[in-house]
Design a protein around this motif. Sequence first.
Motif, PDB file in Angstrom:
ATOM      1  N   ALA A  42       0.844  -1.308   0.048  1.00  0.00           N
ATOM      2  CA  ALA A  42      -0.012  -0.009   0.181  1.00  0.00           C
ATOM      3  C   ALA A  42       0.575   1.305   0.070  1.00  0.00           C
ATOM      4  CB  ALA A  42      -0.778   0.088   1.198  1.00  0.00           C
ATOM      5  N   CYS A  43       1.882   1.168   0.816  1.00  0.00           N
ATOM      6  CA  CYS A  43       2.933   2.264   0.678  1.00  0.00           C
ATOM      7  C   CYS A  43       3.523   2.608  -0.584  1.00  0.00           C
ATOM      8  CB  CYS A  43       3.943   2.226   1.722  1.00  0.00           C
ATOM      9  SG  CYS A  43       3.221   2.433   3.437  1.00  0.00           S
ATOM     10  N   SER A  44       3.841   1.572  -1.251  1.00  0.00           N
ATOM     11  CA  SER A  44       4.615   1.569  -2.296  1.00  0.00           C
ATOM     12  C   SER A  44       3.724   2.200  -3.746  1.00  0.00           C
ATOM     13  CB  SER A  44       5.053   0.482  -2.793  1.00  0.00           C
ATOM     14  OG  SER A  44       5.748   0.316  -3.992  1.00  0.00           O
ATOM     15  N   LEU A  45       2.580   1.719  -3.527  1.00  0.00           N
ATOM     16  CA  LEU A  45       1.586   2.161  -4.435  1.00  0.00           C
ATOM     17  C   LEU A  45       1.195   3.539  -4.418  1.00  0.00           C
ATOM     18  CD1 LEU A  45       0.369   0.412  -6.552  1.00  0.00           C
ATOM     19  CD2 LEU A  45      -1.787   0.387  -5.509  1.00  0.00           C
ATOM     20  N   ARG A  46       1.115   4.133  -3.070  1.00  0.00           N
ATOM     21  CA  ARG A  46       0.973   5.548  -3.025  1.00  0.00           C
ATOM     22  C   ARG A  46       2.263   6.288  -2.941  1.00  0.00           C
ATOM     23  NH1 ARG A  46      -3.270   5.316   1.944  1.00  0.00           N
ATOM     24  NH2 ARG A  46      -5.241   4.668   0.696  1.00  0.00           N
ATOM     25  N   GLU A  47       3.386   5.838  -3.273  1.00  0.00           N
ATOM     26  CA  GLU A  47       4.746   6.461  -2.951  1.00  0.00           C
ATOM     27  C   GLU A  47       4.908   7.084  -1.567  1.00  0.00           C
ATOM     28  OE1 GLU A  47       5.213   8.846  -6.450  1.00  0.00           O
ATOM     29  OE2 GLU A  47       5.013   7.195  -7.751  1.00  0.00           O
ATOM     30  N   LEU A  48       4.640   6.329  -0.479  1.00  0.00           N
ATOM     31  CA  LEU A  48       4.781   6.614   0.836  1.00  0.00           C
ATOM     32  C   LEU A  48       5.941   5.972   1.449  1.00  0.00           C
ATOM     33  CD1 LEU A  48       1.075   6.331   2.027  1.00  0.00           C
ATOM     34  CD2 LEU A  48       2.414   8.546   1.288  1.00  0.00           C
ATOM     35  N   GLU A  49       6.638   6.643   2.279  1.00  0.00           N
ATOM     36  CA  GLU A  49       7.674   5.921   3.000  1.00  0.00           C
ATOM     37  C   GLU A  49       7.041   5.016   4.254  1.00  0.00           C
ATOM     38  OE1 GLU A  49      11.076   5.635   2.674  1.00  0.00           O
ATOM     39  OE2 GLU A  49      10.903   6.510   0.912  1.00  0.00           O
ATOM     40  N   PRO A  50       7.023   3.922   4.540  1.00  0.00           N
ATOM     41  CA  PRO A  50       6.416   3.524   5.414  1.00  0.00           C
ATOM     42  C   PRO A  50       6.610   4.050   6.815  1.00  0.00           C
ATOM     43  CG  PRO A  50       7.290   1.757   4.246  1.00  0.00           C
ATOM     44  CD  PRO A  50       8.122   3.163   3.847  1.00  0.00           C
ATOM     45  N   GLU A  51       7.376   4.623   7.197  1.00  0.00           N
ATOM     46  CA  GLU A  51       7.834   5.298   8.570  1.00  0.00           C
ATOM     47  C   GLU A  51       7.269   6.805   8.370  1.00  0.00           C
ATOM     48  OE1 GLU A  51      10.491   3.776   6.526  1.00  0.00           O
ATOM     49  OE2 GLU A  51      10.173   1.997   7.780  1.00  0.00           O
ATOM     50  N   SER A  52       6.789   7.127   7.295  1.00  0.00           N
ATOM     51  CA  SER A  52       6.175   8.462   7.362  1.00  0.00           C
ATOM     52  C   SER A  52       4.885   8.728   8.215  1.00  0.00           C
ATOM     53  CB  SER A  52       5.962   8.831   5.996  1.00  0.00           C
ATOM     54  OG  SER A  52       4.915   8.439   5.195  1.00  0.00           O
ATOM     55  N   GLU A  53       4.421   9.849   8.438  1.00  0.00           N
ATOM     56  CA  GLU A  53       3.089  10.047   9.116  1.00  0.00           C
ATOM     57  C   GLU A  53       2.086   9.532   8.418  1.00  0.00           C
ATOM     58  OE1 GLU A  53       0.268  13.673  10.348  1.00  0.00           O
ATOM     59  OE2 GLU A  53       2.539  13.911  10.531  1.00  0.00           O
ATOM     60  N   GLU A  54       1.986   9.661   7.105  1.00  0.00           N
ATOM     61  CA  GLU A  54       1.137   8.980   6.151  1.00  0.00           C
ATOM     62  C   GLU A  54       1.270   7.433   5.973  1.00  0.00           C
ATOM     63  OE1 GLU A  54      -2.362   9.229   4.337  1.00  0.00           O
ATOM     64  OE2 GLU A  54      -1.228  10.864   4.991  1.00  0.00           O
ATOM     65  N   GLY A  55       2.381   7.059   6.256  1.00  0.00           N
ATOM     66  CA  GLY A  55       2.693   5.421   6.161  1.00  0.00           C
ATOM     67  C   GLY A  55       2.101   5.022   7.512  1.00  0.00           C
ATOM     68  N   ALA A  56       2.259   5.779   8.551  1.00  0.00           N
ATOM     69  CA  ALA A  56       2.161   5.367   9.646  1.00  0.00           C
ATOM     70  C   ALA A  56       0.106   5.211   9.684  1.00  0.00           C
ATOM     71  CB  ALA A  56       2.624   5.933  10.894  1.00  0.00           C
ATOM     72  N   ARG A  57      -0.227   6.014   9.233  1.00  0.00           N
ATOM     73  CA  ARG A  57      -1.768   6.485   9.166  1.00  0.00           C
ATOM     74  C   ARG A  57      -2.291   5.142   8.192  1.00  0.00           C
ATOM     75  NH1 ARG A  57      -2.510  11.284   7.292  1.00  0.00           N
ATOM     76  NH2 ARG A  57      -2.276  12.094   9.391  1.00  0.00           N
ATOM     77  N   THR A  58      -1.535   4.722   7.510  1.00  0.00           N
ATOM     78  CA  THR A  58      -2.009   3.604   6.535  1.00  0.00           C
ATOM     79  C   THR A  58      -1.848   2.290   7.184  1.00  0.00           C
ATOM     80  OG1 THR A  58      -1.310   4.601   4.352  1.00  0.00           O
ATOM     81  CG2 THR A  58      -1.606   2.193   4.266  1.00  0.00           C
ATOM     82  N   GLY A  59      -0.703   2.128   8.141  1.00  0.00           N
ATOM     83  CA  GLY A  59      -0.536   1.126   9.087  1.00  0.00           C
ATOM     84  C   GLY A  59      -1.742   1.009   9.956  1.00  0.00           C
ATOM     85  N   ARG A  60      -2.150   2.080  10.603  1.00  0.00           N
ATOM     86  CA  ARG A  60      -3.250   1.832  11.719  1.00  0.00           C
ATOM     87  C   ARG A  60      -4.753   1.487  10.903  1.00  0.00           C
ATOM     88  NH1 ARG A  60      -0.380   6.565  13.263  1.00  0.00           N
ATOM     89  NH2 ARG A  60      -1.822   7.832  12.041  1.00  0.00           N
TER      90      ARG A  60
END
Length: 75
Positions: free
Chosen positions: A25-43
């Motif tokens: 999901a992070c890759s598809l959205r071009e997000l760093e997994p540890e970023s705020e948006e990556g953390a939101r995706t994880g939650r």
Amino acid sequence: MQMRFSDLAIDDHEIAMLRRVHAYACSLRELEPESEEGARTGRMLFHLYQQGVRSELALKRMLTTGDTAPGIDTD
């Protein structure tokens, strides 16, 4: 319905699957997994998992397209 500890336990295979879904999901959205948006995706991923979505494909679809599985309330 009373929740048991065994309902909360996540085994190594499930953790690996959740990591794959999060990375996808992070890759598809071009997000760093540890970023705020990556953390939101994880939650969001963990919330869906807690709500009973166990299929890797369904989780990927829900995180990337916003589609929900029939009968699953994501609010």
